[in-house]
Write a protein that holds these residues in place. Sequence first.
Motif, PDB file in Angstrom:
ATOM      1  N   LYS A 270       0.622  -0.872  -0.164  1.00  0.00           N
ATOM      2  CA  LYS A 270       0.003  -0.028  -0.206  1.00  0.00           C
ATOM      3  C   LYS A 270       0.885   1.264  -0.173  1.00  0.00           C
ATOM      4  CE  LYS A 270      -3.652  -2.191   2.515  1.00  0.00           C
ATOM      5  NZ  LYS A 270      -4.706  -2.256   3.916  1.00  0.00           N
ATOM      6  N   SER A 271       2.292   1.070  -0.011  1.00  0.00           N
ATOM      7  CA  SER A 271       2.984   2.119  -0.228  1.00  0.00           C
ATOM      8  C   SER A 271       3.558   2.566  -1.258  1.00  0.00           C
ATOM      9  CB  SER A 271       4.248   1.945   1.035  1.00  0.00           C
ATOM     10  OG  SER A 271       5.194   2.962   1.006  1.00  0.00           O
ATOM     11  N   SER A 272       3.800   3.792  -1.639  1.00  0.00           N
ATOM     12  CA  SER A 272       4.204   4.428  -2.583  1.00  0.00           C
ATOM     13  C   SER A 272       5.651   4.328  -2.898  1.00  0.00           C
ATOM     14  CB  SER A 272       4.080   6.030  -2.806  1.00  0.00           C
ATOM     15  OG  SER A 272       4.583   6.767  -2.011  1.00  0.00           O
ATOM     16  N   LEU A 273       6.351   3.996  -1.528  1.00  0.00           N
ATOM     17  CA  LEU A 273       7.991   3.663  -1.696  1.00  0.00           C
ATOM     18  C   LEU A 273       8.164   2.489  -2.414  1.00  0.00           C
ATOM     19  CD1 LEU A 273       8.789   4.318   2.149  1.00  0.00           C
ATOM     20  CD2 LEU A 273       8.846   6.043   0.227  1.00  0.00           C
ATOM     21  N   LEU A 274       7.240   1.672  -2.693  1.00  0.00           N
ATOM     22  CA  LEU A 274       7.573   0.331  -3.462  1.00  0.00           C
ATOM     23  C   LEU A 274       7.720   0.684  -5.225  1.00  0.00           C
ATOM     24  CD1 LEU A 274       7.769  -2.789  -3.018  1.00  0.00           C
ATOM     25  CD2 LEU A 274       5.445  -2.588  -3.420  1.00  0.00           C
ATOM     26  N   ASN A 275       7.415   1.765  -5.539  1.00  0.00           N
ATOM     27  CA  ASN A 275       6.979   2.117  -6.901  1.00  0.00           C
ATOM     28  C   ASN A 275       8.496   2.678  -7.438  1.00  0.00           C
ATOM     29  OD1 ASN A 275       4.315   1.392  -7.309  1.00  0.00           O
ATOM     30  ND2 ASN A 275       3.808   3.537  -6.504  1.00  0.00           N
TER      31      ASN A 275
ATOM     32  N   ARG B  27      25.970  -8.171 -15.622  1.00  0.00           N
ATOM     33  CA  ARG B  27      26.621  -7.377 -14.783  1.00  0.00           C
ATOM     34  C   ARG B  27      25.709  -6.778 -13.633  1.00  0.00           C
ATOM     35  NH1 ARG B  27      29.845  -9.660 -17.019  1.00  0.00           N
ATOM     36  NH2 ARG B  27      31.742  -9.180 -18.112  1.00  0.00           N
ATOM     37  N   THR B  28      24.419  -6.246 -14.219  1.00  0.00           N
ATOM     38  CA  THR B  28      23.409  -5.854 -13.278  1.00  0.00           C
ATOM     39  C   THR B  28      22.111  -6.202 -13.394  1.00  0.00           C
ATOM     40  OG1 THR B  28      25.034  -3.740 -13.283  1.00  0.00           O
ATOM     41  CG2 THR B  28      22.878  -3.522 -12.186  1.00  0.00           C
ATOM     42  N   ASN B  29      21.397  -6.433 -12.325  1.00  0.00           N
ATOM     43  CA  ASN B  29      20.086  -7.047 -12.521  1.00  0.00           C
ATOM     44  C   ASN B  29      19.270  -5.884 -11.754  1.00  0.00           C
ATOM     45  OD1 ASN B  29      21.645  -9.548 -12.190  1.00  0.00           O
ATOM     46  ND2 ASN B  29      19.809 -10.184 -13.322  1.00  0.00           N
ATOM     47  N   TYR B  30      17.958  -5.362 -12.355  1.00  0.00           N
ATOM     48  CA  TYR B  30      17.266  -4.617 -11.940  1.00  0.00           C
ATOM     49  C   TYR B  30      15.560  -5.303 -11.752  1.00  0.00           C
ATOM     50  CZ  TYR B  30      20.717  -1.132 -13.523  1.00  0.00           C
ATOM     51  OH  TYR B  30      21.813  -0.545 -13.856  1.00  0.00           O
ATOM     52  N   GLN B  31      15.081  -4.628 -10.719  1.00  0.00           N
ATOM     53  CA  GLN B  31      13.440  -4.974 -10.720  1.00  0.00           C
ATOM     54  C   GLN B  31      12.711  -3.818 -10.493  1.00  0.00           C
ATOM     55  OE1 GLN B  31      11.587  -7.153  -7.095  1.00  0.00           O
ATOM     56  NE2 GLN B  31      11.540  -8.802  -8.646  1.00  0.00           N
ATOM     57  N   ALA B  32      11.912  -3.786 -11.259  1.00  0.00           N
ATOM     58  CA  ALA B  32      10.738  -2.578 -11.353  1.00  0.00           C
ATOM     59  C   ALA B  32       9.304  -3.003 -10.756  1.00  0.00           C
ATOM     60  CB  ALA B  32      10.747  -1.829 -12.512  1.00  0.00           C
ATOM     61  N   ILE B  33       8.846  -1.989  -9.845  1.00  0.00           N
ATOM     62  CA  ILE B  33       7.602  -2.684  -9.333  1.00  0.00           C
ATOM     63  C   ILE B  33       6.566  -1.152  -9.539  1.00  0.00           C
ATOM     64  CG2 ILE B  33       6.058  -3.330  -7.207  1.00  0.00           C
ATOM     65  CD1 ILE B  33       8.353  -4.956  -6.151  1.00  0.00           C
ATOM     66  N   ASN B  34       5.498  -1.752 -10.253  1.00  0.00           N
ATOM     67  CA  ASN B  34       4.251  -0.685  -9.857  1.00  0.00           C
ATOM     68  C   ASN B  34       3.359  -1.158  -9.241  1.00  0.00           C
ATOM     69  OD1 ASN B  34       4.754   0.549 -13.426  1.00  0.00           O
ATOM     70  ND2 ASN B  34       5.872   1.197 -11.605  1.00  0.00           N
TER      71      ASN B  34
ATOM     72  N   ILE C  16       7.598  -8.976   0.881  1.00  0.00           N
ATOM     73  CA  ILE C  16       8.425  -7.651   1.049  1.00  0.00           C
ATOM     74  C   ILE C  16       8.556  -7.767   2.722  1.00  0.00           C
ATOM     75  CG2 ILE C  16       8.657  -5.191   0.742  1.00  0.00           C
ATOM     76  CD1 ILE C  16       6.570  -5.881  -1.867  1.00  0.00           C
ATOM     77  N   THR C  17       9.693  -7.730   2.956  1.00  0.00           N
ATOM     78  CA  THR C  17      10.059  -7.878   4.321  1.00  0.00           C
ATOM     79  C   THR C  17      10.806  -6.601   5.222  1.00  0.00           C
ATOM     80  OG1 THR C  17      12.118  -8.905   4.159  1.00  0.00           O
ATOM     81  CG2 THR C  17      10.141 -10.324   4.549  1.00  0.00           C
ATOM     82  N   TYR C  18      11.204  -5.802   4.248  1.00  0.00           N
ATOM     83  CA  TYR C  18      11.744  -4.498   4.782  1.00  0.00           C
ATOM     84  C   TYR C  18      11.543  -3.554   3.521  1.00  0.00           C
ATOM     85  CZ  TYR C  18      14.695  -0.660   6.445  1.00  0.00           C
ATOM     86  OH  TYR C  18      14.947   0.564   6.726  1.00  0.00           O
ATOM     87  N   LEU C  19      11.018  -2.321   3.821  1.00  0.00           N
ATOM     88  CA  LEU C  19      10.892  -1.178   2.743  1.00  0.00           C
ATOM     89  C   LEU C  19      11.037   0.151   3.330  1.00  0.00           C
ATOM     90  CD1 LEU C  19      10.215  -0.599  -0.084  1.00  0.00           C
ATOM     91  CD2 LEU C  19       7.881  -0.401   0.607  1.00  0.00           C
ATOM     92  N   ASP C  20      11.937   1.073   2.858  1.00  0.00           N
ATOM     93  CA  ASP C  20      12.197   2.210   2.960  1.00  0.00           C
ATOM     94  C   ASP C  20      12.460   2.976   1.675  1.00  0.00           C
ATOM     95  OD1 ASP C  20      14.893   2.409   2.653  1.00  0.00           O
ATOM     96  OD2 ASP C  20      15.396   2.473   4.799  1.00  0.00           O
ATOM     97  N   GLU C  21      12.674   4.333   1.890  1.00  0.00           N
ATOM     98  CA  GLU C  21      12.835   5.042   0.298  1.00  0.00           C
ATOM     99  C   GLU C  21      14.039   4.527  -0.209  1.00  0.00           C
ATOM    100  OE1 GLU C  21      14.879   7.424   3.828  1.00  0.00           O
ATOM    101  OE2 GLU C  21      12.764   6.720   3.541  1.00  0.00           O
ATOM    102  N   GLU C  22      15.055   4.045   0.121  1.00  0.00           N
ATOM    103  CA  GLU C  22      16.279   3.617  -0.295  1.00  0.00           C
ATOM    104  C   GLU C  22      16.713   2.009  -0.226  1.00  0.00           C
ATOM    105  OE1 GLU C  22      19.192   5.977   1.662  1.00  0.00           O
ATOM    106  OE2 GLU C  22      19.196   4.842   3.384  1.00  0.00           O
ATOM    107  N   LEU C  23      16.126   1.265   0.332  1.00  0.00           N
ATOM    108  CA  LEU C  23      16.100  -0.273   0.455  1.00  0.00           C
ATOM    109  C   LEU C  23      15.184  -1.173   0.531  1.00  0.00           C
ATOM    110  CD1 LEU C  23      19.310  -1.485   0.738  1.00  0.00           C
ATOM    111  CD2 LEU C  23      18.748  -1.789   3.240  1.00  0.00           C
TER     112      LEU C  23
ATOM    113  N   PRO D 210      13.028   6.110  -8.455  1.00  0.00           N
ATOM    114  CA  PRO D 210      11.632   6.168  -7.941  1.00  0.00           C
ATOM    115  C   PRO D 210      10.635   6.547  -9.119  1.00  0.00           C
ATOM    116  CG  PRO D 210      12.887   7.866  -7.091  1.00  0.00           C
ATOM    117  CD  PRO D 210      13.720   7.091  -7.863  1.00  0.00           C
ATOM    118  N   SER D 211      11.079   7.340 -10.211  1.00  0.00           N
ATOM    119  CA  SER D 211       9.995   7.740 -11.281  1.00  0.00           C
ATOM    120  C   SER D 211       9.931   6.749 -12.212  1.00  0.00           C
ATOM    121  CB  SER D 211      10.785   9.086 -11.847  1.00  0.00           C
ATOM    122  OG  SER D 211      11.826   8.893 -12.544  1.00  0.00           O
ATOM    123  N   TYR D 212      10.725   5.799 -12.326  1.00  0.00           N
ATOM    124  CA  TYR D 212      10.459   4.768 -13.510  1.00  0.00           C
ATOM    125  C   TYR D 212       8.926   3.890 -13.268  1.00  0.00           C
ATOM    126  CZ  TYR D 212      11.467   0.670 -16.619  1.00  0.00           C
ATOM    127  OH  TYR D 212      11.235  -0.293 -17.502  1.00  0.00           O
TER     128      TYR D 212
END
Length: 246
Positions: free
Chosen positions: A121-126, A151-158, A215-222, A240-242
């Motif tokens: 329910k948090s916008s921090l996830l996006n 080399r790098t892996n990303y995950q995006a969530i909306n 999702i066991t921990y969430l803040d604005e950077e981790l 965060p805008s992606y």
Amino acid sequence: MALSSLSPSPPRVTTHSSASSLPKILHSAASNFSFPATIYVDGLSTTTNSPPDYSKWRTHVSFFPAFFNNKTKNVESIKKELLEAIAPLDRGAEATPEDGQRIDQIARKLEAVNPTKEPLKSSLLNGKWELIYTTSKSILQVQRPKLLRSRTNYQAINADRLRAQNMESWPFFNQVTADLTPLNPRKVAVQFDCFKIGGLIPVKAPGRAQGELEITYLDEELRVSRGDLGNLFILKMVDPSYRIPS
């Protein structure tokens, strides 16, 4: 005339039971505030014609700022410990069993102070997250020569659209998108629907390409997540805008 008729009546003091020992705080607009007012201090209420003095009450709550500051410092300390432990491990590819155990222990300390109790329910996830550590051997591609690993892996969530997207960097640039179905405020079922080879060639995902993610921990950077196969995922926010393309 009797002397008792000239003496002012003593002020009435009502003593509450010990169950009411905590002060009550009543909030109202200043325009609606009128005197005499009832003051609650240390379980006693009394009526006065002068503005209430909250100095006594203030002494009882002055520890709150210190409490929250200490909690914030503790979270930042755990995050720093976790990031320092992860740094030399090549996202987990170079981790020994002892390293993995230590990372898991630190991650559990961080999960215990999670500030976002309902991450779905948090916008921090996006946004777009970079994977900085995982125990998933398939994602780390440890069976391949190092030059042929992504080399790098990303995950995006909306979260608003219940969509997710995993992306690899060079040399393959593969992608996959998925639908998310909430199971509770912090856990989702994941159904992959479309792979993109090289980020360009679409291939429909088989129905068995599915799993669960908590999702066991969430803040604005981790963000810390755990999969249904027991794998640990630690990610940092990079954009965060992606938003995932439709």
